[in-house]
Design a protein around this motif. Structure first.
Motif, PDB file in Angstrom:
ATOM      1  N   PHE A  93       0.808  -1.219   0.000  1.00 50.98           N
ATOM      2  CA  PHE A  93       0.000   0.000   0.000  1.00 50.98           C
ATOM      3  C   PHE A  93       0.844   1.273   0.000  1.00 50.98           C
ATOM      4  O   PHE A  93       0.307   2.378  -0.131  1.00 50.98           O
ATOM      5  CB  PHE A  93      -0.928   0.005   1.233  1.00 50.98           C
ATOM      6  CG  PHE A  93      -0.242  -0.397   2.503  1.00 50.98           C
ATOM      7  CD1 PHE A  93       0.492   0.513   3.243  1.00 50.98           C
ATOM      8  CD2 PHE A  93      -0.329  -1.708   2.959  1.00 50.98           C
ATOM      9  CE1 PHE A  93       1.136   0.135   4.409  1.00 50.98           C
ATOM     10  CE2 PHE A  93       0.305  -2.106   4.131  1.00 50.98           C
ATOM     11  CZ  PHE A  93       1.039  -1.178   4.859  1.00 50.98           C
ATOM     12  N   LEU A  94       2.164   1.171   0.150  1.00 49.42           N
ATOM     13  CA  LEU A  94       3.000   2.366   0.240  1.00 49.42           C
ATOM     14  C   LEU A  94       3.294   2.952  -1.141  1.00 49.42           C
ATOM     15  O   LEU A  94       3.783   2.260  -2.034  1.00 49.42           O
ATOM     16  CB  LEU A  94       4.314   2.061   0.952  1.00 49.42           C
ATOM     17  CG  LEU A  94       4.249   1.693   2.433  1.00 49.42           C
ATOM     18  CD1 LEU A  94       5.657   1.551   3.003  1.00 49.42           C
ATOM     19  CD2 LEU A  94       3.463   2.725   3.235  1.00 49.42           C
ATOM     20  N   HIS A  95       3.024   4.234  -1.298  1.00 50.23           N
ATOM     21  CA  HIS A  95       3.349   4.968  -2.521  1.00 50.23           C
ATOM     22  C   HIS A  95       4.861   5.153  -2.607  1.00 50.23           C
ATOM     23  O   HIS A  95       5.556   5.198  -1.585  1.00 50.23           O
ATOM     24  CB  HIS A  95       2.641   6.332  -2.493  1.00 50.23           C
ATOM     25  CG  HIS A  95       2.716   7.088  -3.788  1.00 50.23           C
ATOM     26  ND1 HIS A  95       3.809   7.849  -4.154  1.00 50.23           N
ATOM     27  CD2 HIS A  95       1.812   7.230  -4.791  1.00 50.23           C
ATOM     28  CE1 HIS A  95       3.582   8.413  -5.321  1.00 50.23           C
ATOM     29  NE2 HIS A  95       2.377   8.050  -5.739  1.00 50.23           N
ATOM     30  N   GLU A  96       5.370   5.261  -3.812  1.00 53.14           N
ATOM     31  CA  GLU A  96       6.820   5.411  -3.980  1.00 53.14           C
ATOM     32  C   GLU A  96       7.360   6.678  -3.323  1.00 53.14           C
ATOM     33  O   GLU A  96       8.535   6.741  -2.942  1.00 53.14           O
ATOM     34  CB  GLU A  96       7.193   5.388  -5.467  1.00 53.14           C
ATOM     35  CG  GLU A  96       6.599   6.523  -6.281  1.00 53.14           C
ATOM     36  CD  GLU A  96       6.985   6.447  -7.749  1.00 53.14           C
ATOM     37  OE1 GLU A  96       6.773   7.444  -8.458  1.00 53.14           O
ATOM     38  OE2 GLU A  96       7.485   5.388  -8.190  1.00 53.14           O
ATOM     39  N   ASN A  97       6.481   7.708  -3.133  1.00 54.18           N
ATOM     40  CA  ASN A  97       7.000   8.938  -2.520  1.00 54.18           C
ATOM     41  C   ASN A  97       7.228   8.798  -1.013  1.00 54.18           C
ATOM     42  O   ASN A  97       7.771   9.691  -0.367  1.00 54.18           O
ATOM     43  CB  ASN A  97       6.114  10.143  -2.831  1.00 54.18           C
ATOM     44  CG  ASN A  97       4.800  10.172  -2.063  1.00 54.18           C
ATOM     45  OD1 ASN A  97       4.457   9.248  -1.316  1.00 54.18           O
ATOM     46  ND2 ASN A  97       4.034  11.245  -2.251  1.00 54.18           N
ATOM     47  N   VAL A  98       6.851   7.641  -0.451  1.00 52.01           N
ATOM     48  CA  VAL A  98       7.159   7.371   0.955  1.00 52.01           C
ATOM     49  C   VAL A  98       8.646   7.072   1.110  1.00 52.01           C
ATOM     50  O   VAL A  98       9.214   7.238   2.192  1.00 52.01           O
ATOM     51  CB  VAL A  98       6.300   6.208   1.483  1.00 52.01           C
ATOM     52  CG1 VAL A  98       6.669   5.839   2.911  1.00 52.01           C
ATOM     53  CG2 VAL A  98       4.817   6.575   1.403  1.00 52.01           C
TER      54      VAL A  98
END
Length: 442
Positions: free
Chosen positions: A298-303
């Motif tokens: 669920f983590l977006h790459e911008n994390v």
């Protein structure tokens, strides 16, 4: 008032909830105690995480992979004295080594005792987490977190297979985010020469439930960590013959007479296995006790989180996101007493979020992370053991506790852990029948 999202309501998530929602006595005496508005997301119909046993494997009623890796007869390999939160002991009448149902009941008692259910959204799956830029458009220490989720109970048979049911999606923004989704649910499947030729059964230990289905079979269990040893011993009561295959040093212990220790697997054939010592044996089943992959789908790459070789970076003390300290990852550490460690980690996270402690600079934290990893490599540890603590867990717990000002774990936690570790290594088939009394009697 900080708005905090907690992803997952197994033992780690419940512990975080308890620490963020129950003020300590010294906080109650403060004229302006810092409080949190907490929302916890749990995709299952009940709390407990991996400790919620299901006889089912594969996919659940919502089309999601079954989360639990618990098998029917599993008992803890740590006694209740250390398999607990320090401020919430088990019922004294329970045996030292607990059936999984006792642990699940304990977690539910913990949640009820601290009135945690009111913060939890059950049957709610987090679909996406992304960093929200600050007012200047930059991702910095003031970043917030957009969490997109859906209520699984509203999914119907017509949209069950739809991964992102847009009509059922909700987004909310939080000041802080704590990830507690566990790391024992996504199997690691190794490459084995000839696996496509093998005509028998191949499963991962994630899908193992009971030994009866292997009656009169010849079985190989690949991997000799906790699950590999426990499952191979359990199988001996029904299987004709069991091979425990691994690449470590030979285990110095007593095994049942139909359990044989072998080196790693060189290759599989249509009806058998060739071990690395050249021996061939006909087998019916291969059970892969080969561990799990850390996964945050669920983590977006911008994390900015990487999970290469099961090493989660960038993290300070295996816990705090170095670039975004208002984000934490609970319970990544391996080979530990999990619930006491969660208790210490949750105290540390709370201290960071309240500003009670000041973290080092990002460069200093990154240096600390790299030095820890480099030391592991120098000591011959594989990359995928980046979060392995083992004997270092006690200094780790004490360091975090000292920094954040919470009570140190009692010394008997370490004493009991070390005592049981010796018994487990020598008597893996019988040590769980012990009843631990402190001080110990051999």
């Amino acid at each position: 008032m900080q708005k905090v999202a907690v992803v997952g309501c197994g033992a780690a998530g419940l512990c975080v909830l308890r620490h963020l929602t129950i003020p300590r006595k010294k906080d109650l005496l403060s004229s302006d105690p810092i409080r949190f508005e907490v929302v916890a997301f749990e995709q299952a119909p009940e709390i407990g995480g991996t400790w919620v046993y299901s006889p089912e494997t594969g996919y659940d009623a919502y089309g999601l992979p079954v989360h639990t890796s618990i098998y029917k007869n599993l008992r803890t390999n740590l006694p209740k004295d250390v398999m607990c939160f320090p401020d919430f002991p088990y019922k004294p009448e329970l045996p030292s080594f607990l059936h999984h149902s006792d642990v699940c009941a304990y977690l539910k008692d913990y949640a009820q005792h601290f009135n945690l259910h009111k913060y939890i959204k059950l049957q709610t799956k987090v679909e996406a987490v992304e960093a929200v830029p600050s007012s200047d458009g930059l991702l910095n220490n003031s970043v917030k977190w957009r969490v997109t989720y859906q209520n699984l109970s509203k999914k119907t048979s017509s949209n069950l297979a739809v991964k992102n049911d847009e009509a059922n999606m909700i987004s909310d923004v939080f000041d802080a985010l704590i990830i507690c989704n566990g790391h024992y649910s996504v199997p690691f499947i190794p490459e084995i020469q000839g696996k496509e030729l093998f005509q028998g059964i191949v499963i991962h230990s994630h899908d193992y439930r009971e030994p009866e289905m292997f009656a009169d079979k010849t079985v190989v269990c690949l991997g000799a960590r906790s699950s590999g040893i426990d499952i191979s011993i359990e199988l001996t009561s029904h299987a004709n013959k069991v091979f425990l295959s691994h690449r470590g040093q030979p285990l110095q212990c007593e095994f049942p007479e139909n359990l044989f220790e072998k080196p790693g697997i060189r290759e599989l054939t249509s009806d058998g296995v060739v071990f690395e010592d050249g021996d061939f044996h006909q087998i019916d089943t291969l059970i892969l006790c080969t561990g799990y992959k850390i996964d945050f789908p669920f983590l977006h790459e911008n994390v900015g989180v990487q999970t290469e070789h099961n090493r989660v970076t960038p993290l300070y003390k295996h816990l705090i996101h170095i670039d975004f300290p208002n984000m934490a990852f609970m319970g990544l550490c391996l080979n530990v007493t999990p619930l006491p460690l969660f208790h210490i980690q949750a105290s540390f996270v709370k201290a960071v979020l309240t500003g009670k402690i000041s973290l080092p600079t990002a460069d200093e934290m990154r240096k600390d992370e790299e030095e820890d990893f480099d030391e592991r490599l120098r000591n011959g540890m594989a990359q995928h053991y980046a979060h392995m603590l083992g004997d270092k867990q006690w200094s780790y717990n004490n360091e975090l506790a000292t920094i954040c000002g919470c009570e140190l774990l009692p010394k008997y936690f370490e004493d009991i852990y070390e005592f049981v570790k010796v018994k487990r290594s020598k008597f893996p088939a019988t040590y769980k029948e012990m009843n631990i009394d402190f001080p110990f009697e051999d």
